[in-house]
Design a protein around this motif. Structure first.
Motif, mmCIF file in Angstrom:
data_model
loop_
_atom_site.group_PDB
_atom_site.id
_atom_site.type_symbol
_atom_site.label_atom_id
_atom_site.label_comp_id
_atom_site.label_asym_id
_atom_site.label_seq_id
_atom_site.Cartn_x
_atom_site.Cartn_y
_atom_site.Cartn_z
ATOM 1 N N THR A 257 28.825 14.347 20.661
ATOM 2 C CA THR A 257 27.901 15.444 20.355
ATOM 3 C C THR A 257 26.584 14.893 19.823
ATOM 4 O O THR A 257 26.523 13.776 19.306
ATOM 5 N N ASP A 258 25.553 15.699 19.921
ATOM 6 C CA ASP A 258 24.248 15.295 19.381
ATOM 7 C C ASP A 258 24.303 15.085 17.873
ATOM 8 O O ASP A 258 23.660 14.175 17.339
ATOM 9 N N ILE A 259 25.034 15.951 17.174
ATOM 10 C CA ILE A 259 25.119 15.829 15.710
ATOM 11 C C ILE A 259 25.620 14.439 15.334
ATOM 12 O O ILE A 259 25.094 13.792 14.417
ATOM 13 N N GLN A 260 26.630 13.959 16.047
ATOM 14 C CA GLN A 260 27.150 12.622 15.753
ATOM 15 C C GLN A 260 26.138 11.538 16.122
ATOM 16 O O GLN A 260 26.053 10.515 15.444
ATOM 17 N N SER A 288 18.355 21.765 20.401
ATOM 18 C CA SER A 288 16.902 21.900 20.347
ATOM 19 C C SER A 288 16.265 20.809 19.490
ATOM 20 O O SER A 288 15.141 20.363 19.753
ATOM 21 N N TYR A 289 16.987 20.340 18.452
ATOM 22 C CA TYR A 289 16.447 19.299 17.581
ATOM 23 C C TYR A 289 16.289 17.962 18.312
ATOM 24 O O TYR A 289 15.511 17.102 17.891
ATOM 25 N N SER A 290 17.052 17.759 19.383
ATOM 26 C CA SER A 290 17.107 16.445 20.013
ATOM 27 C C SER A 290 15.809 16.043 20.676
ATOM 28 O O SER A 290 15.550 14.855 20.868
ATOM 29 N N SER A 291 14.980 17.008 21.030
ATOM 30 C CA SER A 291 13.698 16.678 21.650
ATOM 31 C C SER A 291 12.644 16.284 20.618
ATOM 32 O O SER A 291 11.608 15.718 20.974
ATOM 33 N N ILE A 292 12.908 16.581 19.336
ATOM 34 C CA ILE A 292 11.924 16.276 18.296
ATOM 35 C C ILE A 292 12.466 15.331 17.231
ATOM 36 O O ILE A 292 11.803 15.066 16.239
ATOM 37 N N SER A 293 13.693 14.838 17.426
ATOM 38 C CA SER A 293 14.237 13.873 16.473
ATOM 39 C C SER A 293 13.465 12.563 16.616
ATOM 40 O O SER A 293 12.674 12.385 17.541
ATOM 41 N N SER A 294 13.688 11.656 15.696
ATOM 42 C CA SER A 294 12.969 10.378 15.739
ATOM 43 C C SER A 294 13.980 9.230 15.763
ATOM 44 O O SER A 294 14.608 8.939 14.736
ATOM 45 N N PRO A 295 14.150 8.560 16.899
ATOM 46 C CA PRO A 295 13.505 8.856 18.184
ATOM 47 C C PRO A 295 14.129 10.086 18.847
ATOM 48 O O PRO A 295 15.234 10.488 18.499
ATOM 49 N N ALA A 296 13.398 10.674 19.816
ATOM 50 C CA ALA A 296 13.954 11.785 20.584
ATOM 51 C C ALA A 296 15.198 11.294 21.314
ATOM 52 O O ALA A 296 15.254 10.157 21.793
ATOM 53 N N LEU A 297 16.209 12.154 21.382
ATOM 54 C CA LEU A 297 17.544 11.734 21.804
ATOM 55 C C LEU A 297 17.797 12.010 23.289
ATOM 56 O O LEU A 297 17.594 13.128 23.772
ATOM 57 N N THR A 298 18.277 10.992 23.994
ATOM 58 C CA THR A 298 18.744 11.178 25.367
ATOM 59 C C THR A 298 20.083 11.903 25.320
ATOM 60 O O THR A 298 21.016 11.446 24.650
ATOM 61 N N SER A 299 20.164 13.030 26.011
ATOM 62 C CA SER A 299 21.364 13.858 25.876
ATOM 63 C C SER A 299 21.626 14.657 27.148
ATOM 64 O O SER A 299 20.695 15.042 27.863
ATOM 65 N N VAL A 300 22.912 14.902 27.413
ATOM 66 C CA VAL A 300 23.323 15.758 28.522
ATOM 67 C C VAL A 300 23.395 17.193 28.008
ATOM 68 O O VAL A 300 24.127 17.481 27.059
ATOM 69 N N GLU A 334 22.862 18.992 32.587
ATOM 70 C CA GLU A 334 21.630 18.347 33.033
ATOM 71 C C GLU A 334 21.254 17.261 32.036
ATOM 72 O O GLU A 334 21.336 17.461 30.821
ATOM 73 N N LEU A 335 20.856 16.086 32.545
ATOM 74 C CA LEU A 335 20.509 14.956 31.682
ATOM 75 C C LEU A 335 19.035 15.003 31.298
ATOM 76 O O LEU A 335 18.164 15.131 32.155
ATOM 77 N N TYR A 336 18.770 14.866 29.991
ATOM 78 C CA TYR A 336 17.401 14.763 29.485
ATOM 79 C C TYR A 336 17.213 13.353 28.915
ATOM 80 O O TYR A 336 17.823 12.996 27.904
ATOM 81 N N VAL A 337 16.396 12.558 29.591
ATOM 82 C CA VAL A 337 16.157 11.170 29.183
ATOM 83 C C VAL A 337 14.996 11.144 28.199
ATOM 84 O O VAL A 337 13.897 11.623 28.503
ATOM 85 N N ARG A 338 15.246 10.535 27.028
ATOM 86 C CA ARG A 338 14.206 10.479 25.995
ATOM 87 C C ARG A 338 14.153 9.071 25.393
ATOM 88 O O ARG A 338 14.646 8.107 25.991
#
Length: 346
Positions: A257-260, A288-300, A334-338
């Motif tokens: 998960t993104d939280i982890q 939604s936080y994953s696009s603005i985290s530092s660094p932005a997170l690559t996530s499915v 869908e994969l978001y590469v960050r």
């Protein structure tokens, strides 16, 4: 309107009889309005009077009594683990978008990291819900509560034979993430799993690691790293596993998960690791936080709103007595590469 009925004593329960007197109508008329059965039976003027009286008096429908008379209430219960996970906000939004004001959504939440047990929701079932929406259950739980109300399962792969099921196309999602990580040059992967033990997390891991290993990747020890879905717990699990992973050349950690993943990033910073130069991090959810985290997170992205909409649509069909075959509706991720993934420096 009779103002003396507005000035009821604080703490006194407002009844349908009080509303009827305040509006100058019968109790039966009040019942038709509050149960949304007034069309063609109550004049628009009287509907307005009843609604105004309800607002002024603060009348709340006795849903238990209503469920006894109708055989079921206007409640739909969402049973989910650890509702603190922001992912469920999307699921709930999708459900409520479909339900609108026709049904009330009640949340029944299990402890974080645990599958639900039938005895834990016994009190909720006493409200005679119109339907149950059950997120990531195990089959024994579903069989225990089956028969209490129509049910729809969400993110419950392998249980399509039990009830209508809304799932995520995890194989295609794993394929997208595999391609991205292998193309970057990663070959040694650590995996931080959830302790929940639900089938959806198991299949998520199996699909991805199977793809990576089949493509020449490897998963060094320890392979059983887990945590609850919480930042600090994930951070600690990563810090414990990292010395061995580091010794065996892990260049990418994948999280359930993104939280982890946020916890892994926190732990990497404590160790002085650069992301993604020293360690890449990827995960599932695309909060939604994953696009603005530092660094932005690559996530499915796992389509939470779509899951909620589909589950509620099936539930309404079941409630209304429509023929609903046991279905298996699948939504692709869908994969978001960050910024959190890049070419390994070693």
């Amino acid at each position: 309107m009779n103002p003396e009925y507005v000035r009821h004593k604080p703490g006194t329960r407002v009844t349908a009889t009080m509303v009827a007197k305040h509006a100058g109508v019968s109790v039966a008329t009040v019942s038709l309005v509050v149960n949304d059965k007034f069309r063609g039976r109550v004049s628009p003027a009287n509907v307005a009077k009843v609604r105004e009286s309800i607002a002024e008096l603060g009348y709340v429908v006795d849903r238990v009594a209503s469920s006894l008379s109708k055989g079921s209430s206007d409640l739909i219960i969402l049973i989910a683990p650890d509702i603190s996970n922001p992912y469920f906000a999307g699921v709930i939004a999708g459900i409520k978008e479909v339900l609108a004001d026709r049904y009330q959504l009640l949340l029944s939440v299990t402890d974080g990291g645990e599958l639900p047990r039938a005895q834990e929701i016994k009190a909720s079932l006493e409200f005679r819900p119109s339907a149950l929406l059950i997120f990531a259950p195990n089959e024994s739980f579903v069989l225990d509560v089956r028969g209490h109300a129509p049910m729809v399962l969400i993110d419950a792969p392998g249980m399509e034979h039990v009830a209508p099921t809304i799932n995520i196309g995890i194989d295609s999602s794993a394929h997208l993430l595999r391609n991205h990580l292998m193309e970057l040059g990663h070959r040694s992967f650590g995996y931080l799993d959830s302790v929940t033990g639900s089938r959806t997390f198991t299949l998520r891991r199996e699909a991805l690691m199977g793809e990576l290993i089949a493509s020449g990747g490897r998963e060094p020890s320890p392979t059983d790293v887990q945590s609850v879905v919480e930042v600090d717990a994930a951070c600690q699990a990563f810090l414990t596993a990292w010395p061995q992973w580091d010794a065996e050349g892990v260049t990418c950690v994948i999280c359930a998960t993104d939280i982890q993943a946020y916890g892994v990033i926190k732990g990497a910073r404590e160790l002085g690791l650069r992301i993604p130069e020293d360690l890449s991090v990827a995960s599932f959810d695309n909060l939604s936080y994953s696009s603005i985290s530092s660094p932005a997170l690559t996530s499915v992205e796992l389509p939470s709103i779509d899951l909620g909409r589909a589950a509620a649509t099936h539930a309404l069909a079941l409630i209304e007595g429509d023929e609903v075959a046991v279905t298996h509706q699948v939504f692709a991720g869908e994969l978001y590469v960050r910024e959190s993934t890049g070419r390994p420096s070693r």
